[in-house]
Design a protein around this motif. Sequence first.
Motif, PDB file in Angstrom:
ATOM      1  N   GLU A  66     -11.916  15.091  -4.324  1.00  0.00           N
ATOM      2  CA  GLU A  66     -11.445  14.392  -5.529  1.00  0.00           C
ATOM      3  C   GLU A  66     -10.267  13.471  -5.175  1.00  0.00           C
ATOM      4  O   GLU A  66     -10.196  12.329  -5.642  1.00  0.00           O
ATOM      5  N   ALA A  67      -9.373  13.978  -4.345  1.00  0.00           N
ATOM      6  CA  ALA A  67      -8.210  13.179  -3.921  1.00  0.00           C
ATOM      7  C   ALA A  67      -8.679  11.899  -3.226  1.00  0.00           C
ATOM      8  O   ALA A  67      -8.170  10.812  -3.497  1.00  0.00           O
ATOM      9  N   TRP A  68      -9.676  12.029  -2.362  1.00  0.00           N
ATOM     10  CA  TRP A  68     -10.211  10.874  -1.632  1.00  0.00           C
ATOM     11  C   TRP A  68     -10.824   9.871  -2.590  1.00  0.00           C
ATOM     12  O   TRP A  68     -10.628   8.667  -2.472  1.00  0.00           O
ATOM     13  N   LYS A  69     -11.581  10.390  -3.567  1.00  0.00           N
ATOM     14  CA  LYS A  69     -12.236   9.520  -4.545  1.00  0.00           C
ATOM     15  C   LYS A  69     -11.190   8.706  -5.314  1.00  0.00           C
ATOM     16  O   LYS A  69     -11.324   7.489  -5.464  1.00  0.00           O
ATOM     17  N   LEU A  70     -10.130   9.372  -5.780  1.00  0.00           N
ATOM     18  CA  LEU A  70      -9.096   8.691  -6.555  1.00  0.00           C
ATOM     19  C   LEU A  70      -8.313   7.700  -5.692  1.00  0.00           C
ATOM     20  O   LEU A  70      -7.962   6.617  -6.126  1.00  0.00           O
ATOM     21  N   LYS A  71      -8.059   8.107  -4.454  1.00  0.00           N
ATOM     22  CA  LYS A  71      -7.313   7.245  -3.534  1.00  0.00           C
ATOM     23  C   LYS A  71      -8.111   5.968  -3.260  1.00  0.00           C
ATOM     24  O   LYS A  71      -7.558   4.861  -3.251  1.00  0.00           O
ATOM     25  N   THR A  72      -9.400   6.120  -3.045  1.00  0.00           N
ATOM     26  CA  THR A  72     -10.272   4.971  -2.785  1.00  0.00           C
ATOM     27  C   THR A  72     -10.297   4.041  -3.991  1.00  0.00           C
ATOM     28  O   THR A  72     -10.217   2.821  -3.851  1.00  0.00           O
ATOM     29  N   ARG A  73     -10.390   4.639  -5.186  1.00  0.00           N
ATOM     30  CA  ARG A  73     -10.419   3.815  -6.396  1.00  0.00           C
ATOM     31  C   ARG A  73      -9.073   3.090  -6.573  1.00  0.00           C
ATOM     32  O   ARG A  73      -9.036   1.925  -6.935  1.00  0.00           O
ATOM     33  N   ALA A  74      -7.982   3.801  -6.296  1.00  0.00           N
ATOM     34  CA  ALA A  74      -6.650   3.188  -6.404  1.00  0.00           C
ATOM     35  C   ALA A  74      -6.554   1.963  -5.490  1.00  0.00           C
ATOM     36  O   ALA A  74      -6.048   0.914  -5.891  1.00  0.00           O
ATOM     37  N   GLU A  75      -7.066   2.094  -4.279  1.00  0.00           N
ATOM     38  CA  GLU A  75      -7.001   0.965  -3.344  1.00  0.00           C
ATOM     39  C   GLU A  75      -7.851  -0.198  -3.825  1.00  0.00           C
ATOM     40  O   GLU A  75      -7.449  -1.358  -3.758  1.00  0.00           O
ATOM     41  N   HIS A  76      -9.034   0.113  -4.316  1.00  0.00           N
ATOM     42  CA  HIS A  76      -9.924  -0.925  -4.836  1.00  0.00           C
ATOM     43  C   HIS A  76      -9.263  -1.673  -6.004  1.00  0.00           C
ATOM     44  O   HIS A  76      -9.277  -2.903  -6.051  1.00  0.00           O
ATOM     45  N   LEU A  77      -8.665  -0.916  -6.921  1.00  0.00           N
ATOM     46  CA  LEU A  77      -8.013  -1.524  -8.094  1.00  0.00           C
ATOM     47  C   LEU A  77      -6.838  -2.388  -7.675  1.00  0.00           C
ATOM     48  O   LEU A  77      -6.596  -3.462  -8.230  1.00  0.00           O
ATOM     49  N   SER A  78      -6.116  -1.906  -6.664  1.00  0.00           N
ATOM     50  CA  SER A  78      -4.947  -2.609  -6.181  1.00  0.00           C
ATOM     51  C   SER A  78      -5.348  -3.952  -5.537  1.00  0.00           C
ATOM     52  O   SER A  78      -4.714  -4.988  -5.769  1.00  0.00           O
ATOM     53  N   ILE A  79      -6.404  -3.941  -4.759  1.00  0.00           N
ATOM     54  CA  ILE A  79      -6.899  -5.175  -4.123  1.00  0.00           C
ATOM     55  C   ILE A  79      -7.395  -6.146  -5.192  1.00  0.00           C
ATOM     56  O   ILE A  79      -7.097  -7.338  -5.168  1.00  0.00           O
ATOM     57  N   LEU A  80      -8.127  -5.606  -6.169  1.00  0.00           N
ATOM     58  CA  LEU A  80      -8.656  -6.460  -7.236  1.00  0.00           C
ATOM     59  C   LEU A  80      -7.505  -7.072  -8.056  1.00  0.00           C
ATOM     60  O   LEU A  80      -7.570  -8.235  -8.456  1.00  0.00           O
ATOM     61  N   ALA A  81      -6.448  -6.291  -8.255  1.00  0.00           N
ATOM     62  CA  ALA A  81      -5.277  -6.803  -8.987  1.00  0.00           C
ATOM     63  C   ALA A  81      -4.742  -8.057  -8.296  1.00  0.00           C
ATOM     64  O   ALA A  81      -4.452  -9.060  -8.939  1.00  0.00           O
TER      65      ALA A  81
END
Length: 141
Positions: A66-81
């Motif tokens: 779960e931690a990995w999933k959230l971390k990956t999503r956080a990075e994706h959102l950050s790049i998209l931002a």
Amino acid sequence: MTTTTAVRHWHVATGLVGYGPDGADGYGTAIELTDVADLIRDELRQAADSEDEGSRSEAEAADFSEAWKLKTRAEHLSILAETFSNDRANAPLYAGKPEMWADTIETLIRQHFPLDISDRSRLYVWPCAEPGCEHLADLER
Ligand SMILES: [Zn+2]
């Protein structure tokens, strides 16, 4: 403003997955695409921070998948931002061509939204031309 002509504008709102933006706490409203880009960037950064925090809690609780999933999503959102950063308008490709940067913003919006920003919430961005849209009043304050 007493005009009844529709002013084309954009809304940015976070809603529950599956319910559309109707249940959103509030709507962001903007007319210029560069302002829409700022609203989107803020929302995505907040969502990235929140997912990043979540990933740390999950890691502390030893739920590493779960931690990995959230971390990956956080990075994706950050790049998209950063993709929506108006600083890009100064890049050689867009320099002196603000309408080209505006077109790019619109294309990016159509490519990426609605977007799941957590397991429960989705970010919606859409054009609105409703005459007398109540949210336009927010811009005049
Ligand atoms: Zn509207």
